[in-house]
Design an enzyme around this catalytic site. Structure first.
Site, PDB file in Angstrom:
ATOM      1  N   GLY A 222       0.819  -1.207   0.000  1.00 56.07           N
ATOM      2  CA  GLY A 222       0.000   0.000   0.000  1.00 56.07           C
ATOM      3  C   GLY A 222       0.847   1.249   0.000  1.00 56.07           C
ATOM      4  N   PRO A 224       2.558   4.880   0.980  1.00 55.43           N
ATOM      5  CG  PRO A 224       4.174   6.439   0.356  1.00 55.43           C
ATOM      6  CD  PRO A 224       3.173   5.514  -0.187  1.00 55.43           C
ATOM      7  CB  THR A 226      -1.822   3.256   3.995  1.00 51.54           C
ATOM      8  OG1 THR A 226      -0.724   2.502   3.492  1.00 51.54           O
ATOM      9  CG2 THR A 226      -2.294   4.224   2.947  1.00 51.54           C
ATOM     10  N   GLY A 227      -0.400   2.876   7.175  1.00 53.82           N
ATOM     11  CA  GLY A 227      -0.506   2.102   8.407  1.00 53.82           C
ATOM     12  C   GLY A 227      -0.060   0.666   8.307  1.00 53.82           C
ATOM     13  CE  LYS A 228       3.421   0.060   3.334  1.00 54.11           C
ATOM     14  NZ  LYS A 228       2.880   1.365   2.952  1.00 54.11           N
ATOM     15  CB  THR A 229       4.761   0.209  10.452  1.00 58.92           C
ATOM     16  OG1 THR A 229       5.466   0.473   9.249  1.00 58.92           O
ATOM     17  CG2 THR A 229       5.726  -0.208  11.516  1.00 58.92           C
ATOM     18  CD  GLU A 446      -4.457  30.737  -9.851  1.00 60.07           C
ATOM     19  OE1 GLU A 446      -5.041  29.651 -10.055  1.00 60.07           O
ATOM     20  OE2 GLU A 446      -3.229  30.841  -9.886  1.00 60.07           O
TER      21      GLU A 446
HETATM   22  C1  NHX Z   1       8.040  32.606 -10.010  1.00 65.78           C
HETATM   23  N1  NHX Z   1       6.029  31.599  -9.226  1.00 65.78           N
HETATM   24  O1  NHX Z   1       8.602  31.538  -9.981  1.00 65.78           O
HETATM   25  C2  NHX Z   1       6.784  32.810  -9.247  1.00 65.78           C
HETATM   26  C3  NHX Z   1       7.060  33.207  -7.846  1.00 65.78           C
HETATM   27  C4  NHX Z   1       0.745  31.680 -13.196  1.00 65.78           C
HETATM   28  C5  NHX Z   1      -0.206  33.196 -11.499  1.00 65.78           C
HETATM   29  N2  NHX Z   1       8.536  33.626 -10.667  1.00 65.78           N
HETATM   30  O2  NHX Z   1      -0.663  27.559 -11.943  1.00 65.78           O
HETATM   31  O3  NHX Z   1       2.378  30.503  -9.086  1.00 65.78           O
HETATM   32  O4  NHX Z   1       5.296  31.762 -11.286  1.00 65.78           O
HETATM   33  O5  NHX Z   1      -3.007  27.962 -11.011  1.00 65.78           O
HETATM   34  C6  NHX Z   1       4.078  23.359  -7.710  1.00 65.78           C
HETATM   35  C7  NHX Z   1       3.105  24.296  -7.425  1.00 65.78           C
HETATM   36  C8  NHX Z   1       6.460  26.503 -10.371  1.00 65.78           C
HETATM   37  C9  NHX Z   1       5.155  23.655  -8.510  1.00 65.78           C
HETATM   38  C10 NHX Z   1       3.227  25.562  -7.965  1.00 65.78           C
HETATM   39  C11 NHX Z   1       6.348  25.252  -9.860  1.00 65.78           C
HETATM   40  C12 NHX Z   1       4.444  27.142  -9.278  1.00 65.78           C
HETATM   41  C13 NHX Z   1       0.470  28.558 -10.169  1.00 65.78           C
HETATM   42  C14 NHX Z   1       5.712  28.780 -10.691  1.00 65.78           C
HETATM   43  C15 NHX Z   1       0.205  30.871 -10.910  1.00 65.78           C
HETATM   44  N3  NHX Z   1      -1.893  28.295 -10.356  1.00 65.78           N
HETATM   45  N4  NHX Z   1       3.515  29.663 -10.772  1.00 65.78           N
HETATM   46  C16 NHX Z   1      -0.730  28.094 -10.905  1.00 65.78           C
HETATM   47  C17 NHX Z   1       2.396  30.010 -10.188  1.00 65.78           C
HETATM   48  C18 NHX Z   1       5.384  31.151 -10.292  1.00 65.78           C
HETATM   49  C19 NHX Z   1       5.516  27.449 -10.110  1.00 65.78           C
HETATM   50  C20 NHX Z   1       5.269  24.916  -9.050  1.00 65.78           C
HETATM   51  C21 NHX Z   1       4.322  25.874  -8.764  1.00 65.78           C
HETATM   52  C22 NHX Z   1       0.701  32.015 -11.715  1.00 65.78           C
HETATM   53  C23 NHX Z   1       1.119  29.692 -10.911  1.00 65.78           C
HETATM   54  C24 NHX Z   1       4.786  29.788 -10.121  1.00 65.78           C
HETATM   55 ZN    ZN Z   2      -2.412  27.585 -13.009  1.00 59.27          ZN
END
Ligand code: NHX
Ligand code: ZN
Length: 686
Positions: A222, A224, A226-229, A446
């Protein structure tokens, strides 16, 4: 990690040898010759001594011979050394001073040098100190160095001498709190399967009398957390037998042959403690399928360890009461030989908790928290789709920390929600400075996600949309994942469309796109690629799968031709392009609503489902989550009716009419739905 006692037999041997050597060495250095008093006196009077040490406590005196003295005493065969002491028992302590004074006076008159005198009290102790001090120091140094040598992780019992010993942690009754099935929330099916193992351990005769062989082992499979241990510990706790726990990576060490030796030692230990349970966590560290091409030499050691494990499991007498449980989250990559009957004969699946399981798990963890009495646990469970038991434990702890930070005297619902957000999305970063222009483009992005996911059939239920920076992201649309069992093609397309909605909105309403969507694009592309190479869902490569789920990878060779490779890339690109166009079309159609959501977002920074519903209207399709809630409510109602009918058969007219017939009357269903939230006392509603 707890420090193990650092002395073992090897160290004792080393210590004894060193002591003997030391004693020998020190004794030789300054020779002590025992003589009687007359001889001592004679020697002193002859001026053969330069110094006398009187040890009043033990009533002895030591006379250090000078060169003339050694020469004169050489007749005594015992004297072989350069520096010699004559040791004697003095007849009387108080007279010795006078005696030496008399000798000195006589010597002075003969023109010979005087004898110096020192009086010492507890000479023995200081002697011992000077003899053994360096030895002790040396030994301590050795221990220290051997600990260093065996590294910080391997600092266990006694360093390098013990590499072949298994590092199993042993838990038994004496070791304090034991876990029972009561402490394991959820996992109903797994518990049923594993209860049989408890039976084997409790009364093996029942099975052996019928000629049945007791199983050797079970594999807990299962994700990670989930309580295997926990489950394995509960088995030991229920059966009341010792529990030896080890991690697969404990077998791995840089020395050759150590893994195999540890396996041997573990099984030996287990046989001594039988009946008992051996638990090997993360067994994939050793149990990974043995490679077919032996060119990657470095795996030899792991294979030896695995072979030893296979042999040991076979070598067991079948009824000696040792049961091996192992846990992994990747059963598919394990060597098939491990899963053969007679080894891990059964596999027990430990899944992520369902909604009702999560309620149970929350209740277990809430026992230790001071929570607001009106806390809606069901709502919490609903908001934690896809969380493991460990995640939920983390949520509870995090919620308590947040409540404490805000000086509350009980943890309430909002703290839990903040904790969930924190765990899913990272820390909120309100201090990050964002200009109005940036705010508007984040909100556009968004709102694009929100609009698309609202308008497509399989879009996940939206929880909220925020433009408050959190973790690495500047903004996010939050969903309650559906946890679908069967995912239709359209659902995958819809999620790609939703992911691309942010970028599409940027293009449509801002006129230019930014770098921020990289994560969205990555996820969308991964889904599209999986559709093509894994699920066989593309038009040009239908019903083909190029993924090997057994983990025995194809090496560096791809299982398809260059042409197919090109086709895959084209298909992925096509799917993305189509969904991007679709997203733009939807956004064009609902541009006014999108802009309204965007403006509200800029104004409020966080908006919720209700706000989106007000702008975009009620969703056309019922979400799976809603359906599940209805189904569970229906099942609970059914149970309640049944138990009522058992206990209160005489009570009322409604009871008898409600339960004798079928439970699935349509009017009954709607009744349940309407009262889901309030849960009024049974049978009062109309
Ligand atoms: C930057 N961050 O890096 C700035 C701070 C398009 C309005 N210059 O898609 O925040 O641009 O819907 C996991 C989660 C990279 C991995 C978020 C890797 C975000 C998030 C870049 C919104 N919402 N992008 C989005 C966003 C960015 C980034 C990630 C991650 C934006 C977008 C980050
Ligand atoms: Zn996005």
């Amino acid at each position: 990690m707890q420090r193990k006692p650092m002395f073992n037999m090897y160290w004792m041997y080393a210590l004894i040898v060193i002591c003997l050597l030391g004693l020998y060495w020190f004794q030789d250095n300054s020779q002590v010759v025992d003589v009687d008093w007359t001889k001592f006196e004679e020697s002193a009077q002859n001026g053969e001594m330069d110094k006398i040490v009187v040890l009043s406590e033990s009533g002895t005196a030591e006379g250090h011979l000078n060169e003339a003295g050694i020469k004169a005493q050489k007749i005594d065969k015992r004297i072989v050394n350069e520096s010699v002491m004559l040791k004697t028992t003095i007849p009387s302590n108080d007279k010795i001073a006078d005696k030496i004074e008399a000798w000195n006076a006589a010597l002075l008159s003969q023109g010979k040098p005087e004898i110096s005198v020192t009086y010492k009290r507890d000479s023995d102790l200081s002697k011992i100190f000077w003899y053994f001090g360096p030895i002790v120091l040396f030994v301590v140094l050795m221990i220290f160095m051997s600990r260093r040598l065996s590294g910080p992780g391997a600092g266990g019992p006694g360093g390098i001498f013990n590499v072949g010993k298994s590092k199993a942690k042993v838990f038994d009754k004496s070791g304090g709190q034991s876990v029972t099935f009561k402490d394991v929330a959820g996992l109903a099916e797994a518990k049923v399967e594993i209860e049989e193992i408890v039976e084997f351990l409790k009364n093996p005769e029942r099975y052996t009398e019928l000629g049945a062989k007791i199983p050797r082992g079970a594999l807990l499979v299962g994700p990670p957390g989930t309580g295997k241990t926990l489950l394995a510990k509960a088995v030991a706790g229920e059966a009341n037998v010792p529990f030896l726990s080890m991690s697969g990576s404990d077998f791995v060490e840089m020395f050759v042959g150590v893994g195999a030796a540890r396996v041997r030692d573990l099984f030996k230990q287990a046989k001594d403690k039988a009946p008992c349970i051996v638990f090997i966590d993360e067994i994939d560290a050793v149990g990974r399928a043995r490679g077919k091409n032996p060119n990657m030499g470095s795996n030899d050691e792991r294979e030896n360890t695995l072979n030893q494990m296979l042999t040991e499991m076979d070598g067991f007498g079948s009824n000696n009461g040792v049961i091996i449980l192992a846990a992994t989250n990747r059963a598919d990559i394990l060597d098939k030989a491990l899963m053969r009957p007679g080894r891990f004969d059964r596999q027990i699946y430990v899944d992520l908790p369902e909604l009702s399981d999560r309620v149970e798990i929350f209740n277990v963890h809430l026992r230790n928290l001071k929570v607001n009495s009106k806390l809606d646990v069901e709502q919490l469970a609903r908001q934690t789709q896809g969380f493991s038991g460990a995640d939920i434990a983390n949520v509870c702890n995090e919620a308590a920390l947040i409540a404490a930070r805000n000086n509350k005297d009980a943890v309430d619902f909002s703290d839990f929600m903040a904790a969930i957000d924190r765990i899913v999305g990272g820390m909120e970063k309100r201090s990050r400075v964002i200009t109005d222009d940036e705010k508007k483009s984040i909100a556009t992005h968004e709102a694009g996600h929100a609009t698309i996911s609202w308008m497509v059939k399989y879009g996940d239920p939206l929880v909220k949309v925020t433009i408050v920076p959190r973790g690495r992201a500047l903004g996010a649309a939050w969903y309650a994942p559906e946890g679908r069992q069967i995912v239709p093609t359209q659902a995958l397309l819809d999620s790609i469309c939703g992911l691309l909605g942010g970028r599409a909105a940027e293009e449509l309403f801002l006129g230019e796109v930014g770098t921020g969507a990289s994560n969205d694009l990555e996820r969308a592309t991964k889904i599209a690629r999986a559709m093509v190479v894994m699920y066989g869902m593309s038009d040009k490569l239908p019903n083909l799968n190029y993924i090997d789920s057994t983990g025995q990878d194809y090496g560096f060779q791809k299982p398809y031709s260059e042409e197919t490779s090109k086709l895959i890339d084209d298909e992925v690109a096509r799917i993305i392009a189509e969904q991007y166009q679709r997203a733009k079309d939807i956004l064009k159609k609902y541009a006014a609503q999108h802009n309204e959501i965007r403006d509200l977002l800029v104004e409020r920074e966080v908006i919720y489902t209700a706000d989106v519903e007000r702008i975009l209207g009620k969703r056309q399709w019922k979400s799976r989550t809603d359906e599940i809630i209805e189904i569970t409510a229906r099942q609970e109602e059914k149970k309640r009716l049944e138990s009522k009918s058992d206990s209160e058969e005489e009570s009322s007219i409604k009871v008898s009419s409600g339960n004798k017939g079928s439970m699935k009357q349509p009017d009954e269903k709607t009744d349940v739905d309407a009262t889901d939230d309030e849960t009024p006392p049974p049978f009062t509603k109309e």
